[in-house]
Design an enzyme around this catalytic site. Structure first.
Site, PDB file in Angstrom:
ATOM      1  N   HIS A 203       0.790  -1.228   0.000  1.00 48.44           N
ATOM      2  CA  HIS A 203       0.000   0.000   0.000  1.00 48.44           C
ATOM      3  C   HIS A 203       0.825   1.283   0.000  1.00 48.44           C
ATOM      4  O   HIS A 203       0.300   2.354  -0.283  1.00 48.44           O
ATOM      5  CB  HIS A 203      -0.907   0.035   1.242  1.00 48.44           C
ATOM      6  CG  HIS A 203      -0.183   0.449   2.487  1.00 48.44           C
ATOM      7  ND1 HIS A 203       0.668  -0.397   3.157  1.00 48.44           N
ATOM      8  CD2 HIS A 203      -0.162   1.628   3.159  1.00 48.44           C
ATOM      9  CE1 HIS A 203       1.173   0.247   4.207  1.00 48.44           C
ATOM     10  NE2 HIS A 203       0.687   1.468   4.232  1.00 48.44           N
ATOM     11  N   ARG A 204       2.113   1.217   0.315  1.00 48.73           N
ATOM     12  CA  ARG A 204       2.877   2.450   0.481  1.00 48.73           C
ATOM     13  C   ARG A 204       2.998   3.222  -0.829  1.00 48.73           C
ATOM     14  O   ARG A 204       3.048   2.637  -1.911  1.00 48.73           O
ATOM     15  CB  ARG A 204       4.268   2.146   1.042  1.00 48.73           C
ATOM     16  CG  ARG A 204       4.232   1.722   2.494  1.00 48.73           C
ATOM     17  CD  ARG A 204       5.624   1.649   3.097  1.00 48.73           C
ATOM     18  NE  ARG A 204       5.544   1.259   4.493  1.00 48.73           N
ATOM     19  CZ  ARG A 204       5.399   2.105   5.510  1.00 48.73           C
ATOM     20  NH1 ARG A 204       5.336   3.406   5.274  1.00 48.73           N
ATOM     21  NH2 ARG A 204       5.321   1.673   6.752  1.00 48.73           N
TER      22      ARG A 204
END
Length: 362
Positions: A203-204
């Site tokens: 998700h980063r």
């Protein structure tokens, strides 16, 4: 005493669940503010329900946006709340834009800031989370550090006053939730078997751009073609990129799903053979349950887990991710047992509440 607690993203819901409950049990008046940073139901509302977090007193509804835009909107709205409520302490969690906005708004109004999960450092200033956590620590008056490493990081930056090593709140929550989850039901729901799959979370910001994500995507497909099942609950940011690039799994062994609830995530973390994740929280949760993580990043805040040999940094490198996962899954790489108690004894939330409410601690 009155405390304003600020949350807005999954890791904060998890930590606030147990701290908020214990603050209120202690008789502390808590005002809970949800910034709306995560607005998808499975990223927000379901956590409140499962973790028995009180309904927010304020929902700011900020939503997504560029970092500056999002943080700025939060600052404006948080200031209004703090002026209205006049709390004794502003309690913030972790390293998101919600964390920084809450801390900045409080600091400028001369309201003491207490930071849960203080002292974490990746030493990568390109990460927005690193900027958020460094700035928050330097304007906090009470710093709840989870580990010895975190305490030392703060000391290097000249922060020694108001620092308390309390352990990790997420360990408290994991212990509590693990006893309540029907693991068999969760696995059956998704067609999985214990230690027969790899769990994936990506998700980063730095991993959800085309060049880097494609390196990870290639590794997932390569592992799936090897016959390994991979289960990938897809974060909204990651989903947008997958749809933009029109990516489709190359094997039926790679399953993409909507985000899962926290209870389901605990069951999946406990039963996976390996986890591929860029999430700091998931790295720790995997450790709590004895499941090693392969991390597609160049650094991690939880360096003690890498130094110990439990988790593994792979960088955003297809072959490295593949080789580490293959080795851990099939036994070519030994999975460490007899794990140290890096994160305390499960009483971090009690210590935090004792300090905030003015009780003796030690």
């Amino acid at each position: 005493m009155k405390v304003v607690s600020v949350v807005g993203a999954r890791p904060q819901f998890v930590k606030a669940g147990i701290v908020s409950r214990k603050l209120r049990d202690k008789g502390v008046k808590e005002i809970l503010v949800h910034t709306g940073q995560h607005y998808d139901f499975n990223m927000s509302n379901v956590f409140f329900r499962e973790l028995r977090i009180p309904n927010p007193d304020y929902y700011l509804g900020i939503g997504s946006g560029m970092h500056g835009e999002q943080t700025g909107k939060m600052l404006i709205e948080m200031e209004k709340v703090l002026v209205e409520e006049k709390p004794d302490i502003a309690l913030v969690y972790g390293d998101t834009n919600s964390t920084l906005a809450g801390a900045l708004a409080a600091s400028k109004l001369h309201i003491p800031v207490a930071h849960v999960e203080a002292g974490l450092r990746s030493y990568n200033r390109k990460m927005p989370e690193e900027i958020n956590r460094v700035l928050t620590d330097h304007i906090s008056e009470i710093l709840f550090a989870p580990t010895d490493v975190a305490v030392e990081n703060l000391k290097k930056e000249g922060i020694t006053k108001g620092v308390y090593k309390v352990g990790d709140v997420m360990f408290d929550v994991a212990l509590e939730v693990a006893g309540k989850v029907n693991e068999k039901k969760v696995l059956n729901k998704y067609g999985l078997k214990p230690e027969k799959f790899i769990l994936v979370t990506i998700h980063r910001a730095e991993n959800t751009v085309e060049e880097t994500f494609l390196q990870i995507w290639k590794a997932l497909n390569k592992l799936a073609k090897l016959g390994i099942k991979l289960f990938f609950p897809v974060h909204p940011r990651t989903k947008k990129l997958i749809e933009k690039l029109e990516l489709v799994p190359e094997s039926k062994n790679l399953t993409l799903t909507e985000p899962v609830s926290y209870f389901e995530m605990v069951a999946l973390e406990k039963n996976a053979k390996v986890i591929i994740t860029d999430s700091g929280g998931v790295q720790k949760e995997g450790f709590f349950f004895g499941t090693p993580c392969v991390i597609p990043r160049e650094e991690t805040e939880w360096i003690e887990l890498v130094d110990f040999g439990f988790n593994h940094l792979a960088g955003v490198n297809t072959e490295k991710i593949f080789e580490l996962c293959e080795g851990l899954f099939f036994g070519g790489i030994e999975i460490q047992k007899n794990l140290p108690k890096f994160y305390g004894d499960g009483s971090a939330s009690d210590k935090i509440v004792s300090i905030i409410s003015g009780d003796d601690f030690e």
